[in-house]
Design a protein around this motif. Structure first.
Motif, PDB file in Angstrom:
ATOM      1  N   GLN A 185       0.830  -1.203   0.000  1.00 50.38           N
ATOM      2  CA  GLN A 185       0.000   0.000   0.000  1.00 50.38           C
ATOM      3  C   GLN A 185       0.864   1.251   0.000  1.00 50.38           C
ATOM      4  O   GLN A 185       0.539   2.246  -0.668  1.00 50.38           O
ATOM      5  CB  GLN A 185      -0.927  -0.013   1.225  1.00 50.38           C
ATOM      6  N   VAL A 186       1.969   1.217   0.713  1.00 46.24           N
ATOM      7  CA  VAL A 186       2.878   2.360   0.737  1.00 46.24           C
ATOM      8  C   VAL A 186       3.500   2.564  -0.639  1.00 46.24           C
ATOM      9  O   VAL A 186       3.560   3.683  -1.150  1.00 46.24           O
ATOM     10  CB  VAL A 186       3.966   2.164   1.810  1.00 46.24           C
ATOM     11  N   LEU A 187       3.944   1.486  -1.286  1.00 44.49           N
ATOM     12  CA  LEU A 187       4.500   1.614  -2.630  1.00 44.49           C
ATOM     13  C   LEU A 187       3.441   2.099  -3.620  1.00 44.49           C
ATOM     14  O   LEU A 187       3.735   2.894  -4.524  1.00 44.49           O
ATOM     15  CB  LEU A 187       5.075   0.276  -3.094  1.00 44.49           C
ATOM     16  N   SER A 188       2.198   1.635  -3.436  1.00 42.61           N
ATOM     17  CA  SER A 188       1.120   2.027  -4.341  1.00 42.61           C
ATOM     18  C   SER A 188       0.674   3.472  -4.129  1.00 42.61           C
ATOM     19  O   SER A 188      -0.060   4.012  -4.957  1.00 42.61           O
ATOM     20  CB  SER A 188      -0.083   1.090  -4.158  1.00 42.61           C
ATOM     21  N   ALA A 189       1.118   4.086  -3.052  1.00 40.55           N
ATOM     22  CA  ALA A 189       0.764   5.480  -2.811  1.00 40.55           C
ATOM     23  C   ALA A 189       1.244   6.387  -3.935  1.00 40.55           C
ATOM     24  O   ALA A 189       0.694   7.467  -4.167  1.00 40.55           O
ATOM     25  CB  ALA A 189       1.353   5.954  -1.477  1.00 40.55           C
ATOM     26  N   PHE A 190       2.268   5.957  -4.669  1.00 39.34           N
ATOM     27  CA  PHE A 190       2.820   6.776  -5.744  1.00 39.34           C
ATOM     28  C   PHE A 190       2.048   6.635  -7.066  1.00 39.34           C
ATOM     29  O   PHE A 190       2.385   7.317  -8.035  1.00 39.34           O
ATOM     30  CB  PHE A 190       4.287   6.394  -5.994  1.00 39.34           C
ATOM     31  N   ASN A 191       1.040   5.780  -7.109  1.00 34.04           N
ATOM     32  CA  ASN A 191       0.372   5.468  -8.373  1.00 34.04           C
ATOM     33  C   ASN A 191      -0.137   6.691  -9.121  1.00 34.04           C
ATOM     34  O   ASN A 191      -0.073   6.744 -10.342  1.00 34.04           O
ATOM     35  CB  ASN A 191      -0.798   4.513  -8.131  1.00 34.04           C
ATOM     36  N   HIS A 192      -0.682   7.667  -8.396  1.00 32.04           N
ATOM     37  CA  HIS A 192      -1.239   8.844  -9.056  1.00 32.04           C
ATOM     38  C   HIS A 192      -0.481  10.124  -8.714  1.00 32.04           C
ATOM     39  O   HIS A 192      -0.958  11.225  -8.998  1.00 32.04           O
ATOM     40  CB  HIS A 192      -2.721   8.994  -8.700  1.00 32.04           C
ATOM     41  N   ALA A 193       0.700   9.982  -8.123  1.00 33.55           N
ATOM     42  CA  ALA A 193       1.491  11.154  -7.774  1.00 33.55           C
ATOM     43  C   ALA A 193       2.102  11.765  -9.032  1.00 33.55           C
ATOM     44  O   ALA A 193       2.529  11.051  -9.935  1.00 33.55           O
ATOM     45  CB  ALA A 193       2.587  10.770  -6.796  1.00 33.55           C
ATOM     46  N   ASP A 194       2.148  13.089  -9.084  1.00 34.32           N
ATOM     47  CA  ASP A 194       2.821  13.770 -10.190  1.00 34.32           C
ATOM     48  C   ASP A 194       4.043  14.548  -9.709  1.00 34.32           C
ATOM     49  O   ASP A 194       4.624  15.330 -10.461  1.00 34.32           O
ATOM     50  CB  ASP A 194       1.857  14.696 -10.940  1.00 34.32           C
ATOM     51  N   GLN A 195       4.436  14.297  -8.454  1.00 39.14           N
ATOM     52  CA  GLN A 195       5.635  14.915  -7.888  1.00 39.14           C
ATOM     53  C   GLN A 195       6.026  14.119  -6.643  1.00 39.14           C
ATOM     54  O   GLN A 195       5.262  13.269  -6.175  1.00 39.14           O
ATOM     55  CB  GLN A 195       5.365  16.373  -7.522  1.00 39.14           C
TER      56      GLN A 195
END
Length: 270
Positions: free
Chosen positions: A34-44
């Motif tokens: 879940q922590v790694l997947s937190a970046f899925n929609h990050a743009d920065q």
């Protein structure tokens, strides 16, 4: 409201309590993913608080997870020190997936030959419920950042590959996927109405290929073809994409459908 996202949602990933109660299920691994997947929609780069919120864990747990993943090389500080980003070790697993996936290995030389012939963008996307995920991307003279990236994904409901895959599924499963999809449009031309989508999928089933005009990107025209496994189930799609500034839909299909259709048959496990 139109949208512009870096990837589509995967769909069937929500676990129920029976699955989590399985003695073989390791919850700490779930939280790490879940922590790694937190970046899925990050743009920065993301702050620790942003990661905790996106992962659905408290800040203390996020801090421990991020620290551990940093030590292992799966998360790192960005070059400017503005926050956290995925680490280089993630690429090791991308390579492992691509080199060990039998479909990708079988499809790549076929798609490379197709790309030489058509001189337009050629892709292979893998079916993942509400989305299709690009596993092979062979570029044309026109390209944008996201159209070069393996791992980029688009919704099944409005993409040429998605329509090709849906045309090989039972109607009740097609409706289920459409009903669960986030059908906000990407462009003014994106079809979002379920009856209209069912008609488009029926047309694809009859033709043997899909034709998508301006569905994901304004001005893009694409044809899609299903790739089947040994049981005849759709597992992927190949697509050829071009520009409406250079092609009419009729000319595009006349030129590329026979070539791409033959490639799809060569890749499928009949």
């Amino acid at each position: 409201m139109a949208r512009n996202t870096t990837r589509a949602e995967p769909g069937l990933r929500d676990l129920n309590e029976d699955q989590r109660a399985d003695p073989l299920f390791v919850r700490s691994i779930e939280r790490a993913m879940q922590v790694l997947s937190a970046f899925n929609h990050a743009d920065q780069p993301m702050s620790l608080s942003q990661i905790a919120e996106a992962a659905g864990v408290d800040r203390s747990a996020a801090q421990r997870m991020v620290h551990t993943l940093r030590v292992l090389g799966y998360i790192e500080r960005d070059d400017m020190g503005r926050g956290f980003v995925p680490g280089i070790r993630i690429l090791d697993h991308t390579l492992d997936f691509l080199r060990l996936n039998h479909l990708v290995r079988r499809a790549t030389p076929v798609l490379q030959e197709l790309r030489k012939t058509v001189r337009e963008r050629v892709d292979l996307s893998l079916f993942d419920d509400l989305r299709v995920v690009y596993a092979v991307r062979l570029q044309s003279k026109r390209q944008t950042f996201y159209t070069t990236l393996v791992g980029h994904s688009v919704p099944t409901f409005c993409s040429s590959g998605g329509w090709a895959i849906l045309s090989k599924l039972p109607e009740d499963r097609v409706r289920d996927i459409l009903d669960r999809s986030d059908r906000r449009p990407f462009t003014p031309e994106t079809i979002t109405d379920v009856p209209a989508l069912m008609e488009k999928i029926a047309e694809t089933r009859e033709q043997g290929y899909s034709l998508a005009v301006g569905q994901i990107l304004t001005g893009e025209i694409a044809v899609g073809f299903p790739v089947l496994d040994a049981d005849g189930a759709p597992v992927a799609a190949i697509h050829v994409a071009g520009s409406q500034s250079e092609w009419t839909p009729a000319d595009f299909t006349n030129r590329f459908v026979p070539l791409a259709s033959e490639a799809a048959r060569a890749i499928s496990q009949y």
